[in-house]
Design an enzyme around this catalytic site. Structure first.
Site, mmCIF file in Angstrom:
data_model
loop_
_atom_site.group_PDB
_atom_site.id
_atom_site.type_symbol
_atom_site.label_atom_id
_atom_site.label_comp_id
_atom_site.label_asym_id
_atom_site.label_seq_id
_atom_site.Cartn_x
_atom_site.Cartn_y
_atom_site.Cartn_z
ATOM 1 N N GLN A 173 -8.059 -2.510 -0.500
ATOM 2 C CA GLN A 173 -8.918 -3.688 -0.470
ATOM 3 C C GLN A 173 -9.890 -3.610 0.707
ATOM 4 O OE1 GLN A 173 -7.216 -7.865 -0.211
ATOM 5 N NE2 GLN A 173 -7.561 -7.623 -2.422
ATOM 6 N N PHE A 174 -9.388 -3.124 1.836
ATOM 7 C CA PHE A 174 -10.194 -2.786 3.007
ATOM 8 C C PHE A 174 -9.602 -1.524 3.606
ATOM 9 C CE2 PHE A 174 -10.728 -7.303 2.437
ATOM 10 C CZ PHE A 174 -12.096 -7.499 2.629
ATOM 11 N N ALA A 175 -10.451 -0.670 4.147
ATOM 12 C CA ALA A 175 -9.967 0.591 4.717
ATOM 13 C C ALA A 175 -8.929 0.345 5.799
ATOM 14 C CB ALA A 175 -11.141 1.387 5.292
ATOM 15 N N ASP A 176 -9.036 -0.776 6.502
ATOM 16 C CA ASP A 176 -8.079 -1.121 7.559
ATOM 17 C C ASP A 176 -6.643 -1.114 7.027
ATOM 18 O OD1 ASP A 176 -10.182 -2.917 9.595
ATOM 19 O OD2 ASP A 176 -10.659 -2.704 7.485
ATOM 20 N N PHE A 177 -6.482 -1.537 5.760
ATOM 21 C CA PHE A 177 -5.138 -1.708 5.214
ATOM 22 C C PHE A 177 -4.462 -0.379 4.885
ATOM 23 C CE2 PHE A 177 -6.505 -6.088 3.361
ATOM 24 C CZ PHE A 177 -6.639 -6.577 4.651
ATOM 25 N N HIS A 193 -10.819 -6.149 9.147
ATOM 26 C CA HIS A 193 -11.535 -5.897 7.900
ATOM 27 C C HIS A 193 -12.828 -5.125 8.138
ATOM 28 C CE1 HIS A 193 -8.965 -9.367 7.019
ATOM 29 N NE2 HIS A 193 -9.044 -9.036 5.743
ATOM 30 N N GLU A 229 0.808 -1.221 0.000
ATOM 31 C CA GLU A 229 0.000 0.000 0.000
ATOM 32 C C GLU A 229 0.839 1.269 0.000
ATOM 33 O OE1 GLU A 229 -2.675 -3.247 1.311
ATOM 34 O OE2 GLU A 229 -0.623 -2.645 1.832
#
Length: 658
Positions: A419-423, A464, A397
């Site tokens: 892919q997910f905001a967490d990442f 996630h 990222e």
């Protein structure tokens, strides 16, 4: 030092000498000014001039170079007027950052230079993006980016080289191995003999170059650059050199053994090259003295010009307005023709329409190409737009966000799918320190949208499910959008892509396939900073966004007797404070609902703003309702307890009864 084996024309030999001499003499002057307290800090490149000069003069004038602290020779070799450099170092308006940053922390499109930030690593990924833009436009250009041996220990180094290799990007990764990362020697930084050896792991060509031999630097970089323009690929260049001064002047060099310092002093690139030119009959003492006098005069005159310049004009309005590039929003109206689609379809349609409108728009992200993304937002996009514009990325990222910045610098637009905001946490540094700060620092915008699939309620667990908008609303320079309905998602996404500033675009996963709406079929835009008043009322104001909007609607449907005014914020930065204040002044009560955990969330700032601006209108305490201050659990029952939906109903009724 073997100069004779390199076939360089005499005129270029002399040009290289002059180009090395100027930064050396400027540095010597700066060290005097530092001791006199006339400049605040200095990162010396004495002993490393051959690298900066040799690389820059081997490049074409319209090719980007991304230098570091110790690369004064890059700037002078691009013929930047000295008074502008001196103004930059003194924090004067004639510099490049209007006093907002110092040293070489600036860029300039006029001279195709992009300065670094103190976090070092993102610079490498930015070079990837610049090179990608050239490649997409089929321009035969090379991008050169500098880092030190210490910087090669950062994850960004690995990510940037990996991306460049996978995408065959024409980037020269120039590593100045000068022996120490501040005081830490190379044997404590990495456990391989040569940094160039790291190229093997990336399937990348690499070379070791004597960084103190300006003819070797220039000749080899020129040769490699010519070939890379014809056959685009990244190349790792390790320049062996030494730092003769401290990391910065205050740190000194006491940690360097005397014999090592003496060894490298004997390899001084300027002294050795001066001697060589004299032996070749290309430079006499008289010619050298004349040249030094000319440079001294140039330095003194430009220093005087910078000294005479007025101090920065302290202008509060200008400071606030320069955080973002000006965006002249133009409304594109909705058509009367609509179709009933899901939230996920609206995002996809908005993205597809933008790709059709902007042929310089690139989508990047993990699995976004043939697979269509994990939520199938970009399903079929490769067939419509090709893999050049819809690009799968490695799992990196930080480098991909940095590359998006590079695409923007080189005239492109980019939408990055997390892919997910967490990442986004693994790309946090370039978001908050590069994208967010560049326009304020040197008037370079980041035309980047980062799509952030987020939110709980789907049993995805702690990594996630976060709705982490508060990480970014805190950071000046970023815009944050968080729609709750399909029509808003499509129109706001179009605006986000049109906006030349960095936008974090939150998309709640729980709404993707559960919420339907009649959405205009055409391309249209919606304004940022304008809340949507979904219900008017006089008893209480409810302010929320995202999934919270639907929880509030369900609660009000259950309690039809509640005469509430419901505001869907839609964007969190910019924020429609006026609509909030107007409603609170009417109802006298406010409850704020967010899915994020309570402490430090958006609701806290909204509460503070209303207290400061509407206190006299309040008939009860402001209520904040949010998820628990814990990570998000996986188990369905635990997740329902975590989320604030049921607590919101209870708190709403209590506030109404106050």
């Amino acid at each position: 030092m073997d100069f004779e084996k390199f076939q360089v024309e005499d005129a270029m030999k002399l040009r290289l000498y002059k180009a090395m001499l100027k930064p050396r003499m400027i540095e010597e002057k700066m060290l005097i000014l530092l001791r006199q307290g006339k400049i605040s800090k200095w990162f010396s490149g004495i002993g490393q001039e051959a690298i900066s000069v040799g690389v820059t003069l081997a490049m074409e004038k319209d090719e980007y170079v991304l230098p570091m602290h110790r690369n004064l020779g890059v700037f002078t070799s691009r013929d930047i007027p000295l008074h502008r450099l001196f103004s930059q170092w003194q924090g004067k308006p004639g510099g490049f950052t209007n006093g907002r940053d110092r040293s070489f922390h600036f860029g300039t499109q006029e001279y195709k230079l992009v300065g670094m930030i103190s976090h070092l690593g993102p610079q490498l990924g930015v070079a990837d993006g610049i090179a990608l833009a050239h490649k997409l436009r089929k321009e035969k250009k090379v991008t050169a980016v500098f880092t030190g041996e210490g910087g090669t220990s950062e994850g960004d180094f690995h990510e940037a080289l990996n991306v460049a290799s996978v995408w065959s990007l024409p980037v020269l990764f120039c590593v100045e191995n000068n022996g120490y990362g501040l005081s830490t020697p190379t044997n404590e930084q990495f456990n391989c003999e040569h940094i160039a050896d790291k190229g093997i792991g990336y399937g990348m060509e690499s070379h070791i170059i004597d960084g103190n031999n300006v003819l070797e630097v220039y000749s080899k970089v020129a040769e490699i650059s010519r070939d890379v323009r014809k056959n685009p690929r990244p190349v790792l260049l390790e320049f062996k050199t030494f730092r003769m001064r401290g990391h910065e002047e205050a740190s000194g060099t006491k940690y360097v053994p005397d014999d090592l310092m003496e060894e490298w002093a004997s390899k001084d690139p300027l002294e050795n090259y001066t001697s060589y030119l004299g032996k070749m009959g290309l430079l006499t003492n008289d010619q050298d003295n004349i040249l030094r006098k000319e440079i001294t005069k140039e330095i003194d005159e430009n220093l005087q010009k910078a000294n005479n310049e007025k101090a920065i004009d302290i202008n509060l309005s200008k400071e606030l307005n320069d955080v973002y590039q000006k965006f002249d929003y133009k409304e594109v109206e909705c058509s009367i023709h609509k179709k009933n689609i899901r939230f996920v379809d609206a995002v996809s349609e908005g993205l597809k329409s933008a790709m059709e409108k902007y042929d310089n728009l690139v989508i990047t992200g993990q699995d976004v190409a043939e697979y269509g993304g994990v939520f199938k937002i970009t399903d079929g996009f490769v067939d419509n737009f090709g893999k050049e514009r819809v690009r799968n990325t490695p799992i990196c990222e930080s480098a991909i966000i940095s590359a998006a910045m590079g695409l923007s610098i080189n005239g492109m637009k980019c939408v990055v799918e997390m892919q997910f905001a967490d990442f986004a946490s693994t790309g946090f540094n370039p978001i908050v320190n590069y994208l967010a700060k560049s326009h304020y620092r040197w008037a370079e915008n980041a035309d980047v949208v980062i799509r952030m699939p987020c939110g709980g309620g789907v049993g995805a667990g702690p990594f996630h499910s976060q709705t982490n908008e508060a990480w970014f609303t805190k950071t000046p320079g970023l815009k944050v959008v968080y729609p709750a309905f399909p029509s808003d998602a499509k129109g706001l996404l179009a605006t986000a892509i049109e906006d030349p500033n960095p936008v974090l675009f939150f998309e709640h996963k729980g709404l993707y396939r559960s919420i339907y709406e009649d959405v205009p079929v055409n391309y249209y835009t919606l304004p940022f900073g304008k809340a949507n008043i979904l219900k008017t009322g006089s008893d209480i104001t409810i302010v929320t966004y995202g999934a919270g909007v639907h929880w509030a609607l369900e609660t009000l449907k259950k309690h039809k007797n509640i005469n509430a005014e419901l505001l869907d914020l839609r964007t969190l930065q910019p924020l429609d404070t006026e609509s909030i204040y107007t409603s609170v002044r009417k109802t006298g009560k406010l409850i704020i609902l967010q899915e994020d955990s309570l402490f430090g969330g958006v609701a806290s700032d909204l509460s503070a703003l209303v207290m400061e601006n509407c206190f006299q209108y309040l008939d009860g305490p402001i209520k904040r309702v949010a998820s628990l201050d814990t990570p998000i659990p996986f188990n369905t029952a635990l997740e329902q307890q975590y989320l604030p939906k049921e607590r919101f109903e209870r708190e709403l009724l209590e506030l109404l009864a106050f």
